[in-house]
Design a protein around this motif. Sequence first.
Motif, PDB file in Angstrom:
ATOM      1  N   ASP A 283      51.439  75.129  28.356  1.00  0.00           N
ATOM      2  CA  ASP A 283      50.460  74.128  27.936  1.00  0.00           C
ATOM      3  C   ASP A 283      49.126  74.233  28.666  1.00  0.00           C
ATOM      4  O   ASP A 283      48.166  73.538  28.308  1.00  0.00           O
ATOM      5  CB  ASP A 283      51.022  72.717  28.096  1.00  0.00           C
ATOM      6  N   LYS A 284      49.002  75.095  29.683  1.00  0.00           N
ATOM      7  CA  LYS A 284      47.729  75.262  30.374  1.00  0.00           C
ATOM      8  C   LYS A 284      47.780  76.485  31.260  1.00  0.00           C
ATOM      9  O   LYS A 284      48.834  77.115  31.428  1.00  0.00           O
ATOM     10  CB  LYS A 284      47.384  74.015  31.203  1.00  0.00           C
ATOM     11  N   ARG A 286      45.626  78.519  34.919  1.00  0.00           N
ATOM     12  CA  ARG A 286      44.644  78.398  36.001  1.00  0.00           C
ATOM     13  C   ARG A 286      44.389  79.783  36.572  1.00  0.00           C
ATOM     14  O   ARG A 286      45.256  80.655  36.564  1.00  0.00           O
ATOM     15  CB  ARG A 286      45.110  77.430  37.076  1.00  0.00           C
ATOM     16  N   GLU A 296      41.905  73.985  36.228  1.00  0.00           N
ATOM     17  CA  GLU A 296      42.875  74.301  35.172  1.00  0.00           C
ATOM     18  C   GLU A 296      42.162  74.244  33.815  1.00  0.00           C
ATOM     19  O   GLU A 296      41.192  73.511  33.631  1.00  0.00           O
ATOM     20  CB  GLU A 296      44.026  73.288  35.192  1.00  0.00           C
ATOM     21  N   THR A 297      42.717  75.019  32.849  1.00  0.00           N
ATOM     22  CA  THR A 297      42.139  75.042  31.509  1.00  0.00           C
ATOM     23  C   THR A 297      43.248  74.923  30.462  1.00  0.00           C
ATOM     24  O   THR A 297      44.348  75.461  30.644  1.00  0.00           O
ATOM     25  CB  THR A 297      41.348  76.323  31.267  1.00  0.00           C
ATOM     26  N   ILE A 298      42.934  74.207  29.395  1.00  0.00           N
ATOM     27  CA  ILE A 298      43.854  74.077  28.260  1.00  0.00           C
ATOM     28  C   ILE A 298      43.250  74.695  27.008  1.00  0.00           C
ATOM     29  O   ILE A 298      43.850  74.609  25.936  1.00  0.00           O
ATOM     30  CB  ILE A 298      44.203  72.605  27.997  1.00  0.00           C
ATOM     31  N   THR A 299      42.121  75.382  27.155  1.00  0.00           N
ATOM     32  CA  THR A 299      41.431  75.975  26.016  1.00  0.00           C
ATOM     33  C   THR A 299      41.971  77.375  25.738  1.00  0.00           C
ATOM     34  O   THR A 299      42.172  78.160  26.678  1.00  0.00           O
ATOM     35  CB  THR A 299      39.923  76.044  26.292  1.00  0.00           C
ATOM     36  N   THR A 300      42.158  77.673  24.469  1.00  0.00           N
ATOM     37  CA  THR A 300      42.667  78.991  24.086  1.00  0.00           C
ATOM     38  C   THR A 300      41.641  79.734  23.244  1.00  0.00           C
ATOM     39  O   THR A 300      40.827  79.129  22.551  1.00  0.00           O
ATOM     40  CB  THR A 300      43.976  78.872  23.284  1.00  0.00           C
ATOM     41  N   ASN A 305      47.178  82.702  21.644  1.00  0.00           N
ATOM     42  CA  ASN A 305      47.771  81.860  22.681  1.00  0.00           C
ATOM     43  C   ASN A 305      47.203  82.182  24.061  1.00  0.00           C
ATOM     44  O   ASN A 305      47.805  81.836  25.069  1.00  0.00           O
ATOM     45  CB  ASN A 305      49.295  82.055  22.692  1.00  0.00           C
ATOM     46  N   TYR A 307      44.978  81.532  27.062  1.00  0.00           N
ATOM     47  CA  TYR A 307      44.152  80.506  27.712  1.00  0.00           C
ATOM     48  C   TYR A 307      42.989  81.210  28.414  1.00  0.00           C
ATOM     49  O   TYR A 307      43.167  82.276  29.005  1.00  0.00           O
ATOM     50  CB  TYR A 307      44.985  79.712  28.718  1.00  0.00           C
ATOM     51  N   HIS A 327      51.363  77.534  32.842  1.00  0.00           N
ATOM     52  CA  HIS A 327      52.243  76.406  33.142  1.00  0.00           C
ATOM     53  C   HIS A 327      53.227  76.202  31.993  1.00  0.00           C
ATOM     54  O   HIS A 327      52.830  76.068  30.842  1.00  0.00           O
ATOM     55  CB  HIS A 327      51.414  75.138  33.354  1.00  0.00           C
ATOM     56  N   LYS A 329      55.684  73.955  30.007  1.00  0.00           N
ATOM     57  CA  LYS A 329      55.715  72.505  29.824  1.00  0.00           C
ATOM     58  C   LYS A 329      57.097  71.920  30.106  1.00  0.00           C
ATOM     59  O   LYS A 329      57.231  70.924  30.825  1.00  0.00           O
ATOM     60  CB  LYS A 329      55.297  72.168  28.379  1.00  0.00           C
TER      61      LYS A 329
END
Length: 335
Positions: A283-284, A286, A296-300, A305, A307, A327, A329
Amino acid sequence: MNPTATNPITPNPIMPPPAPLPMPVVPPPLAPSSQPPISTSSPVVENPTSFVSSPGGPNKKTIIIIIIVAVIILSAVLAYFIFTSQRKITPPKEAVTATCPIQENSGQTIVNFEKTPIQSDLTKENANIGPITTSLSAGTYKVTLVSFEQNHLSTANELSESWFLEIIDQEGNIITQTESIPDLASDKDLAAVTLESEITLTTPASAVNAVHASFPDTTNPNKITPLCAAFELVEKQTSAQCLEIKSYDNKWNLLTPNDLTNLIPGETIRFTVTGNSSTGIFDKARFTINGKLQPETITTKPETNEYYLEYEIPANTKTFVINAEVHHKELNSWF
Protein backbone atom coordinates in the motif's frame (compact mmCIF):
# COMPACT_ATOMS: atom_id res chain seq x y z
CA MET A 1 42.01 -187.12 -25.27
CA ASN A 2 44.58 -184.95 -23.84
CA PRO A 3 42.83 -182.83 -21.20
CA THR A 4 45.16 -179.99 -21.67
CA ALA A 5 44.63 -179.75 -25.27
CA THR A 6 42.36 -177.05 -26.45
CA ASN A 7 40.12 -176.88 -29.31
CA PRO A 8 41.13 -174.33 -31.76
CA ILE A 9 38.62 -171.57 -32.41
CA THR A 10 37.21 -171.98 -35.71
CA PRO A 11 36.30 -168.68 -37.25
CA ASN A 12 32.69 -168.21 -38.04
CA PRO A 13 32.54 -167.61 -41.62
CA ILE A 14 29.34 -165.75 -41.21
CA MET A 15 30.19 -163.21 -38.28
CA PRO A 16 33.33 -161.08 -38.46
CA PRO A 17 35.78 -161.15 -35.61
CA PRO A 18 35.22 -158.53 -32.79
CA ALA A 19 37.03 -155.18 -33.07
CA PRO A 20 39.87 -154.60 -30.66
CA LEU A 21 39.04 -152.47 -27.60
CA PRO A 22 40.48 -148.89 -27.58
CA MET A 23 43.28 -148.19 -25.21
CA PRO A 24 42.41 -145.63 -22.44
CA VAL A 25 43.99 -142.20 -22.93
CA VAL A 26 45.92 -141.08 -19.94
CA PRO A 27 46.06 -137.25 -19.67
CA PRO A 28 49.44 -135.68 -19.17
CA PRO A 29 50.27 -134.56 -15.63
CA LEU A 30 49.14 -131.04 -14.78
CA ALA A 31 51.62 -128.35 -13.92
CA PRO A 32 51.69 -127.30 -10.27
CA SER A 33 49.11 -124.58 -9.58
CA SER A 34 48.06 -122.39 -6.67
CA GLN A 35 44.39 -123.06 -7.42
CA PRO A 36 42.74 -125.71 -5.29
CA PRO A 37 41.84 -128.87 -7.01
CA ILE A 38 38.49 -128.98 -8.68
CA SER A 39 36.10 -131.19 -6.87
CA THR A 40 34.32 -133.64 -9.03
CA SER A 41 31.68 -134.25 -6.47
CA SER A 42 28.27 -132.66 -6.82
CA PRO A 43 27.75 -129.42 -4.76
CA VAL A 44 25.47 -129.45 -1.80
CA VAL A 45 22.60 -127.06 -2.39
CA GLU A 46 20.92 -125.90 0.79
CA ASN A 47 18.01 -124.20 -0.91
CA PRO A 48 17.60 -125.70 -4.29
CA THR A 49 14.57 -123.54 -5.12
CA SER A 50 16.57 -120.23 -4.90
CA PHE A 51 18.49 -121.05 -8.02
CA VAL A 52 15.69 -122.44 -10.02
CA SER A 53 14.98 -120.31 -13.06
CA SER A 54 13.47 -120.69 -16.42
CA PRO A 55 15.90 -121.47 -19.16
CA GLY A 56 17.54 -118.26 -20.48
CA GLY A 57 15.77 -115.86 -17.92
CA PRO A 58 17.01 -113.95 -14.80
CA ASN A 59 17.04 -115.73 -11.53
CA LYS A 60 15.16 -114.52 -8.43
CA LYS A 61 18.16 -112.72 -6.91
CA THR A 62 18.55 -110.59 -10.04
CA ILE A 63 14.86 -109.68 -9.97
CA ILE A 64 15.16 -108.50 -6.34
CA ILE A 65 18.11 -106.24 -7.24
CA ILE A 66 16.14 -104.74 -10.15
CA ILE A 67 13.18 -104.03 -7.86
CA ILE A 68 15.43 -102.28 -5.30
CA VAL A 69 17.01 -100.07 -7.99
CA ALA A 70 13.54 -99.19 -9.34
CA VAL A 71 12.33 -98.19 -5.86
CA ILE A 72 15.40 -95.94 -5.38
CA ILE A 73 14.83 -94.21 -8.74
CA LEU A 74 11.11 -93.75 -8.03
CA SER A 75 11.88 -92.27 -4.59
CA ALA A 76 14.36 -89.79 -6.14
CA VAL A 77 11.82 -88.68 -8.74
CA LEU A 78 9.13 -88.25 -6.09
CA ALA A 79 11.48 -86.22 -3.86
CA TYR A 80 12.35 -83.93 -6.78
CA PHE A 81 8.70 -83.16 -7.53
CA ILE A 82 7.99 -82.48 -3.85
CA PHE A 83 10.99 -80.11 -3.66
CA THR A 84 10.06 -78.19 -6.81
CA SER A 85 6.41 -77.87 -5.74
CA GLN A 86 7.47 -76.40 -2.37
CA ARG A 87 9.71 -73.85 -4.09
CA LYS A 88 6.71 -72.54 -6.02
CA ILE A 89 5.02 -71.65 -2.75
CA THR A 90 7.62 -68.87 -2.08
CA PRO A 91 8.31 -67.09 -5.39
CA PRO A 92 11.50 -65.05 -5.84
CA LYS A 93 11.47 -61.29 -5.33
CA GLU A 94 9.97 -59.36 -8.19
CA ALA A 95 10.19 -55.74 -9.26
CA VAL A 96 8.41 -53.25 -7.02
CA THR A 97 4.77 -53.13 -8.07
CA ALA A 98 3.24 -51.16 -5.21
CA THR A 99 1.60 -47.79 -5.85
CA CYS A 100 1.19 -44.79 -3.59
CA PRO A 101 -1.83 -45.34 -1.33
CA ILE A 102 -2.46 -41.60 -0.80
CA GLN A 103 -5.19 -40.00 -2.88
CA GLU A 104 -4.39 -36.47 -4.01
CA ASN A 105 -6.91 -33.82 -3.01
CA SER A 106 -7.19 -30.05 -2.81
CA GLY A 107 -4.41 -28.42 -0.82
CA GLN A 108 -2.20 -31.50 -1.08
CA THR A 109 0.87 -32.16 -3.22
CA ILE A 110 2.07 -35.74 -3.83
CA VAL A 111 5.61 -36.62 -4.89
CA ASN A 112 6.14 -40.11 -6.37
CA PHE A 113 9.63 -41.59 -6.31
CA GLU A 114 11.31 -43.99 -8.73
CA LYS A 115 10.44 -47.19 -6.81
CA THR A 116 14.15 -47.78 -6.36
CA PRO A 117 15.37 -49.19 -3.02
CA ILE A 118 17.98 -47.26 -1.06
CA GLN A 119 20.32 -48.76 1.54
CA SER A 120 22.76 -47.60 4.16
CA ASP A 121 25.78 -49.84 3.60
CA LEU A 122 26.98 -48.75 0.15
CA THR A 123 27.79 -45.38 -1.46
CA LYS A 124 26.00 -42.08 -1.03
CA GLU A 125 24.41 -42.56 -4.44
CA ASN A 126 22.86 -45.83 -3.19
CA ALA A 127 21.46 -44.00 -0.15
CA ASN A 128 19.70 -41.21 -2.08
CA ILE A 129 16.96 -40.71 -4.65
CA GLY A 130 16.53 -37.35 -6.32
CA PRO A 131 16.22 -34.57 -6.85
CA ILE A 132 12.58 -35.21 -7.78
CA THR A 133 10.83 -32.15 -9.22
CA THR A 134 7.81 -30.72 -7.41
CA SER A 135 6.26 -27.32 -6.68
CA LEU A 136 5.62 -26.17 -3.12
CA SER A 137 4.68 -22.60 -2.30
CA ALA A 138 5.80 -20.93 0.89
CA GLY A 139 3.78 -22.12 3.87
CA THR A 140 3.46 -24.69 6.65
CA TYR A 141 2.95 -28.33 5.66
CA LYS A 142 1.96 -31.60 7.27
CA VAL A 143 4.10 -34.34 5.70
CA THR A 144 3.26 -38.02 5.13
CA LEU A 145 5.95 -40.47 4.00
CA VAL A 146 5.29 -43.95 2.57
CA SER A 147 7.83 -46.81 2.87
CA PHE A 148 7.72 -50.11 1.01
CA GLU A 149 9.79 -53.31 0.99
CA GLN A 150 8.69 -56.35 -1.00
CA ASN A 151 8.84 -59.73 0.83
CA HIS A 152 9.77 -57.80 3.93
CA LEU A 153 9.77 -60.80 6.30
CA SER A 154 13.01 -62.00 4.71
CA THR A 155 14.79 -58.84 5.96
CA ALA A 156 13.14 -58.61 9.37
CA ASN A 157 16.51 -58.33 11.13
CA GLU A 158 17.19 -54.95 9.50
CA LEU A 159 16.10 -52.44 12.12
CA SER A 160 17.00 -49.11 10.48
CA GLU A 161 14.86 -49.04 7.33
CA SER A 162 14.22 -45.33 7.63
CA TRP A 163 14.54 -42.20 5.45
CA PHE A 164 13.73 -38.49 5.34
CA LEU A 165 13.29 -35.69 2.81
CA GLU A 166 15.52 -32.77 1.92
CA ILE A 167 13.58 -29.77 0.55
CA ILE A 168 15.31 -27.83 -2.25
CA ASP A 169 14.63 -24.32 -3.55
CA GLN A 170 14.80 -23.05 -7.13
CA GLU A 171 18.54 -22.35 -6.85
CA GLY A 172 19.27 -25.95 -5.79
CA ASN A 173 19.88 -25.09 -2.13
CA ILE A 174 18.60 -27.34 0.68
CA ILE A 175 16.32 -25.04 2.68
CA THR A 176 15.01 -27.58 5.23
CA GLN A 177 14.43 -31.27 5.85
CA THR A 178 11.73 -33.46 7.40
CA GLU A 179 12.09 -35.82 10.31
CA SER A 180 12.64 -39.49 9.50
CA ILE A 181 9.91 -42.05 9.00
CA PRO A 182 10.21 -44.89 11.58
CA ASP A 183 11.66 -48.31 10.69
CA LEU A 184 9.26 -50.49 8.68
CA ALA A 185 7.65 -53.05 11.00
CA SER A 186 8.78 -56.63 10.30
CA ASP A 187 5.21 -57.87 9.70
CA LYS A 188 4.43 -55.23 7.05
CA ASP A 189 5.50 -54.58 3.47
CA LEU A 190 4.13 -51.01 3.34
CA ALA A 191 3.57 -48.21 5.83
CA ALA A 192 2.28 -44.64 5.47
CA VAL A 193 3.26 -42.40 8.39
CA THR A 194 2.23 -38.79 8.97
CA LEU A 195 5.19 -37.14 10.66
CA GLU A 196 4.70 -35.44 14.01
CA SER A 197 6.67 -32.32 13.08
CA GLU A 198 5.36 -29.99 10.40
CA ILE A 199 7.72 -28.08 8.13
CA THR A 200 7.57 -24.39 7.28
CA LEU A 201 8.87 -23.04 3.98
CA THR A 202 9.66 -19.35 3.90
CA THR A 203 10.43 -19.56 0.18
CA PRO A 204 8.97 -21.82 -2.56
CA ALA A 205 10.51 -25.25 -3.12
CA SER A 206 11.06 -26.90 -6.50
CA ALA A 207 12.47 -30.38 -5.67
CA VAL A 208 13.03 -32.98 -2.95
CA ASN A 209 15.62 -35.67 -2.17
CA ALA A 210 14.85 -38.96 -0.38
CA VAL A 211 17.80 -39.76 1.92
CA HIS A 212 18.48 -42.93 3.95
CA ALA A 213 18.45 -42.00 7.63
CA SER A 214 21.14 -44.54 8.63
CA PHE A 215 23.77 -43.88 5.96
CA PRO A 216 26.64 -44.85 6.28
CA ASP A 217 25.69 -47.76 8.59
CA THR A 218 27.37 -50.91 7.21
CA THR A 219 26.17 -53.41 9.83
CA ASN A 220 23.11 -54.16 7.66
CA PRO A 221 21.87 -53.09 4.22
CA ASN A 222 18.68 -51.66 5.83
CA LYS A 223 17.15 -51.68 2.35
CA ILE A 224 13.94 -49.66 1.97
CA THR A 225 11.99 -48.16 -0.92
CA PRO A 226 10.70 -44.57 -0.57
CA LEU A 227 7.41 -44.93 -2.41
CA CYS A 228 5.90 -41.44 -2.18
CA ALA A 229 5.43 -38.35 -0.01
CA ALA A 230 2.43 -36.08 0.54
CA PHE A 231 2.54 -32.41 1.53
CA GLU A 232 -0.69 -31.05 2.98
CA LEU A 233 -0.80 -27.26 3.23
CA VAL A 234 -1.78 -26.29 6.76
CA GLU A 235 -1.15 -22.55 6.60
CA LYS A 236 -0.13 -20.57 3.60
CA GLN A 237 2.95 -18.51 4.27
CA THR A 238 2.90 -14.98 2.96
CA SER A 239 6.15 -14.17 1.26
CA ALA A 240 6.95 -10.64 0.18
CA GLN A 241 9.98 -8.87 -1.19
CA CYS A 242 11.08 -5.57 -2.64
CA LEU A 243 12.08 -5.82 -6.27
CA GLU A 244 13.51 -3.41 -8.81
CA ILE A 245 14.36 0.26 -8.39
CA LYS A 246 14.23 2.46 -11.50
CA SER A 247 14.96 6.08 -12.37
CA TYR A 248 12.94 8.28 -14.76
CA ASP A 249 12.95 11.89 -15.81
CA ASN A 250 9.84 14.03 -15.26
CA LYS A 251 8.36 12.76 -18.58
CA TRP A 252 8.77 9.06 -17.63
CA ASN A 253 11.77 8.44 -19.81
CA LEU A 254 13.92 5.74 -18.30
CA LEU A 255 17.35 6.96 -17.15
CA THR A 256 20.56 4.98 -17.30
CA PRO A 257 23.32 5.14 -14.64
CA ASN A 258 25.30 7.34 -17.06
CA ASP A 259 22.33 9.72 -17.36
CA LEU A 260 22.30 10.15 -13.60
CA THR A 261 25.91 11.40 -13.56
CA ASN A 262 25.02 14.14 -16.08
CA LEU A 263 22.14 15.59 -14.08
CA ILE A 264 22.42 19.17 -12.96
CA PRO A 265 21.30 20.60 -9.60
CA GLY A 266 17.62 21.58 -9.53
CA GLU A 267 16.44 18.94 -12.01
CA THR A 268 13.59 16.69 -10.88
CA ILE A 269 13.71 12.96 -11.38
CA ARG A 270 11.46 10.11 -10.28
CA PHE A 271 12.58 6.99 -8.46
CA THR A 272 10.22 3.98 -8.52
CA VAL A 273 10.06 0.63 -6.73
CA THR A 274 7.89 -2.48 -7.01
CA GLY A 275 7.28 -5.46 -4.75
CA ASN A 276 6.15 -9.08 -5.01
CA SER A 277 3.95 -10.99 -2.58
CA SER A 278 2.37 -14.45 -2.50
CA THR A 279 -0.77 -12.99 -0.89
CA GLY A 280 -2.07 -9.55 -0.04
CA ILE A 281 -1.06 -6.15 -1.43
CA PHE A 282 1.47 -3.36 -0.94
CA ASP A 283 0.00 0.00 0.00
CA LYS A 284 3.00 2.38 0.09
CA ALA A 285 6.76 2.74 -0.35
CA ARG A 286 9.68 4.72 1.06
CA PHE A 287 13.16 5.60 -0.23
CA THR A 288 16.49 6.34 1.39
CA ILE A 289 18.70 8.44 -0.93
CA ASN A 290 22.38 8.92 -0.10
CA GLY A 291 21.67 7.90 3.50
CA LYS A 292 18.68 10.22 4.02
CA LEU A 293 15.21 8.72 4.56
CA GLN A 294 12.58 10.35 2.36
CA PRO A 295 8.85 10.77 3.10
CA GLU A 296 6.61 7.76 2.44
CA THR A 297 4.69 7.75 -0.85
CA ILE A 298 1.43 6.15 -1.96
CA THR A 299 1.63 7.43 -5.54
CA THR A 300 2.12 4.96 -8.37
CA LYS A 301 3.33 5.35 -11.91
CA PRO A 302 0.32 5.44 -14.27
CA GLU A 303 -1.01 1.99 -15.19
CA THR A 304 1.57 0.18 -13.04
CA ASN A 305 2.16 -0.96 -9.44
CA GLU A 306 5.39 1.03 -9.18
CA TYR A 307 5.42 3.45 -6.26
CA TYR A 308 7.46 6.54 -7.04
CA LEU A 309 9.06 9.57 -5.39
CA GLU A 310 9.93 12.83 -7.11
CA TYR A 311 13.39 13.98 -6.12
CA GLU A 312 15.15 17.26 -6.84
CA ILE A 313 18.88 16.99 -7.54
CA PRO A 314 20.85 18.86 -4.87
CA ALA A 315 24.00 20.81 -5.61
CA ASN A 316 27.33 19.00 -5.89
CA THR A 317 25.69 15.58 -6.28
CA LYS A 318 26.79 13.28 -9.09
CA THR A 319 26.33 9.84 -7.53
CA PHE A 320 23.34 8.28 -5.83
CA VAL A 321 22.97 5.42 -3.34
CA ILE A 322 19.31 4.47 -3.23
CA ASN A 323 17.49 2.02 -0.94
CA ALA A 324 13.76 1.40 -1.19
CA GLU A 325 11.12 -0.49 0.82
CA VAL A 326 7.52 -1.47 0.15
CA HIS A 327 4.88 -1.89 2.85
CA HIS A 328 2.67 -5.03 2.98
CA LYS A 329 -0.78 -4.04 4.11
CA GLU A 330 -1.96 -7.37 5.63
CA LEU A 331 1.33 -8.12 7.33
CA ASN A 332 1.89 -4.48 8.27
CA SER A 333 5.56 -4.92 7.53
CA TRP A 334 8.22 -3.22 5.38
CA PHE A 335 10.12 -5.29 2.84
